[in-house]
Motif scaffolding. Structure first.
Motif, mmCIF file in Angstrom:
data_model
loop_
_atom_site.group_PDB
_atom_site.id
_atom_site.type_symbol
_atom_site.label_atom_id
_atom_site.label_comp_id
_atom_site.label_asym_id
_atom_site.label_seq_id
_atom_site.Cartn_x
_atom_site.Cartn_y
_atom_site.Cartn_z
ATOM 1 N N ALA A 214 0.828 -1.203 0.000
ATOM 2 C CA ALA A 214 0.000 0.000 0.000
ATOM 3 C C ALA A 214 0.862 1.252 0.000
ATOM 4 O O ALA A 214 0.561 2.245 -0.684
ATOM 5 N N ARG A 215 1.970 1.215 0.735
ATOM 6 C CA ARG A 215 2.871 2.366 0.764
ATOM 7 C C ARG A 215 3.543 2.563 -0.595
ATOM 8 O O ARG A 215 3.737 3.710 -1.032
ATOM 9 N N VAL A 216 3.882 1.483 -1.286
ATOM 10 C CA VAL A 216 4.410 1.599 -2.648
ATOM 11 C C VAL A 216 3.411 2.359 -3.514
ATOM 12 O O VAL A 216 3.784 3.252 -4.289
ATOM 13 N N GLY A 217 2.133 2.008 -3.391
ATOM 14 C CA GLY A 217 1.106 2.705 -4.154
ATOM 15 C C GLY A 217 1.044 4.185 -3.819
ATOM 16 O O GLY A 217 0.915 5.037 -4.708
ATOM 17 N N GLU A 218 1.154 4.522 -2.535
ATOM 18 C CA GLU A 218 1.121 5.927 -2.127
ATOM 19 C C GLU A 218 2.294 6.701 -2.713
ATOM 20 O O GLU A 218 2.135 7.810 -3.230
ATOM 21 N N VAL A 219 3.489 6.131 -2.592
ATOM 22 C CA VAL A 219 4.676 6.816 -3.106
ATOM 23 C C VAL A 219 4.556 7.047 -4.604
ATOM 24 O O VAL A 219 4.854 8.136 -5.117
ATOM 25 N N MET A 220 4.102 6.031 -5.330
ATOM 26 C CA MET A 220 4.032 6.113 -6.778
ATOM 27 C C MET A 220 2.717 6.702 -7.272
ATOM 28 O O MET A 220 2.444 6.707 -8.479
ATOM 29 N N GLU A 221 1.897 7.183 -6.344
ATOM 30 C CA GLU A 221 0.648 7.883 -6.654
ATOM 31 C C GLU A 221 -0.302 7.021 -7.475
ATOM 32 O O GLU A 221 -0.793 7.408 -8.531
ATOM 33 N N GLY A 222 -0.527 5.826 -6.962
ATOM 34 C CA GLY A 222 -1.456 4.895 -7.582
ATOM 35 C C GLY A 222 -2.068 4.002 -6.528
ATOM 36 O O GLY A 222 -1.914 4.233 -5.326
ATOM 37 N N THR A 223 -2.768 2.989 -6.979
ATOM 38 C CA THR A 223 -3.369 2.004 -6.087
ATOM 39 C C THR A 223 -2.698 0.667 -6.346
ATOM 40 O O THR A 223 -2.775 0.121 -7.442
ATOM 41 N N ALA A 224 -2.012 0.151 -5.328
ATOM 42 C CA ALA A 224 -1.233 -1.072 -5.492
ATOM 43 C C ALA A 224 -1.963 -2.261 -4.892
ATOM 44 O O ALA A 224 -2.572 -2.158 -3.824
ATOM 45 N N THR A 225 -1.900 -3.376 -5.593
ATOM 46 C CA THR A 225 -2.486 -4.624 -5.105
ATOM 47 C C THR A 225 -1.402 -5.687 -5.053
ATOM 48 O O THR A 225 -0.476 -5.700 -5.862
ATOM 49 N N LEU A 226 -1.536 -6.619 -4.115
ATOM 50 C CA LEU A 226 -0.520 -7.631 -3.867
ATOM 51 C C LEU A 226 -0.935 -8.994 -4.397
ATOM 52 O O LEU A 226 -2.058 -9.446 -4.175
#
Length: 389
Positions: free
Chosen positions: A366-378
């Motif tokens: 989720a933090r990866v998504g925040e940094v990269m300004e997107g929504t990340a799923t695992l």
């Protein structure tokens, strides 16, 4: 820690936990960088050949920081500089550290280089090119072709001879010292012009070499110590003998202090910096391509234990795979694939993760998504993408 003959003995666990904490990578760390420049300074430069990886390295250390914040720091606030850093590779460096970096890197001895005899330049030609680069970029932002025209025009046709093997052709002779111009403080990256990179002058005055080198060794040992002079030489791509002499000189001045590091033997810390906590590293972290921690931490076989040494290194070289850290050691690889704002993250652990660690991994994704300004799923499964070149 135990003491033997007045020399501190440091376990791998103690050293690793302190390194992680000092970079804001420790779970629950009370002190973490609060800005892009603070994160970059703490890790001694973020490898930026792949800029998105550098943005992620920074954001994963500094709570709340996104890739937009990194870009603002780089191109608007100018608190970051994209320049040639350790090993002659492109890094993001803290602007406030540029006098140190340019002073130290320009004082590192270099060999003849990998170029054939007919491609090399004389020392006078090297100096002429460096002066020409600095003069051409003073107050200007030039593409590589524009800079090449300026250098050849200011020095002579010999500088433009196409003698350097390149990706799909040949480069002009003068380009073999491009990174040296960066180390001398004559050149850094400017903002892209469309899809083309530009170069400009960083406007810094390098510190005197001995002062800068002493400061860089101190900063390196603070971030990655205990370490040997050979570790420092590998990190900097410097001659081992020279690094050994540098460390011996600093030890004689009382600037650095010897300890014993588990699995390494004698190693060094900054003078007086012998405090290590007893608690081992805990938690789950994701680190991107070419992350500074994965590259600089030694001994490498302790950071990449067992199966990780085969799976997460490329011919022994760190950084070519994004890595999963579990309790401070590499325990898998991962990959991200972006489509619009959606970021699909696949993580391949080398051992089964329990429920608690899976939850922690989901938080990291989720933090990866925040940094990269997107929504990340695992997704947990095999990573089929090979090593980055």
């Amino acid at each position: 820690m135990t003491a033997h003959a007045s020399t501190t003995t440091v376990s791998w666990s103690e050293a690793n936990a302190r390194r992680l904490a000092r970079q804001g990578l420790a779970a629950g760390s009370a002190v973490r960088p609060t800005s892009p420049s603070g994160a970059v300074a703490a890790m001694l430069g973020a490898h930026a050949q792949v800029l998105s990886a550098a943005e992620l390295s920074v954001g994963l250390r500094a709570p709340g920081v996104t890739r937009a914040d990194v870009r603002t720091a780089l191109w608007a606030d100018r608190t970051l500089v994209k320049a040639f850093g350790p090993r002659g590779t492109v890094h993001l460096l803290a602007a406030g550290d540029m006098p140190l970096w340019t002073g130290a890197l320009s004082a590192v001895p270099s060999g003849a280089g990998p170029f054939s005899t007919d491609a090399r330049m004389t020392p006078d030609q090297v100096e002429a090119v460096l002066v020409a680069v600095g003069d051409a970029l003073d107050g200007a932002e030039l593409t590589i072709d524009e800079l090449s025209d300026e250098v050849v025009g200011r020095t002579g046709p010999w500088a433009g001879d196409l003698v350097m093997p390149a990706f799909q052709g040949m480069w002009p002779r003068w380009r073999q010292v491009l990174h040296l111009a960066g180390h001398r403080g004559a050149l850094c990256y400017g903002p892209n012009r469309g899809r083309k990179a530009t170069y400009t002058a960083p406007g810094v005055t390098p510190l005197p070499g001995p002062e800068a080198l002493a400061a860089l060794v101190g900063r390196y040992l603070h971030a990655y110590g205990p370490a040997t002079s050979a570790h420092f030489a590998r990190w900097l791509a410097a001659p081992r003998g020279w690094a050994g002499q540098l460390f011996a000189s600093l030890a004689g001045e009382g600037a650095i202090e010897e300890v014993v590091l588990e699995d390494c033997g004698p190693a060094w810390v900054a003078a007086g910096d012998t405090g290590f906590g007893a608690a081992p590293a805990r938690g789950v972290r994701l680190l991107p391509y070419f992350d500074a921690f994965a590259i600089a931490s030694r001994p490498r076989e302790r950071l990449f234990p067992g199966a990780a040494h085969q799976r997460a290194l490329a011919g022994g070289q760190a950084g070519n795979f994004p890595v999963l850290l579990v309790d401070g050691q590499v325990a898998g690889v991962w990959h991200q694939r972006r489509s619009g704002r959606r970021i699909a993250v696949t993580v391949e652990p080398l051992a089964e993760l329990g429920a608690g660690r899976l939850r922690a991994l989901e938080e990291q994704v989720a933090r990866v998504g925040e940094v990269m300004e997107g929504t990340a799923t695992l997704s947990v499964g095999e990573v089929t993408v090979g090593a980055h070149a």
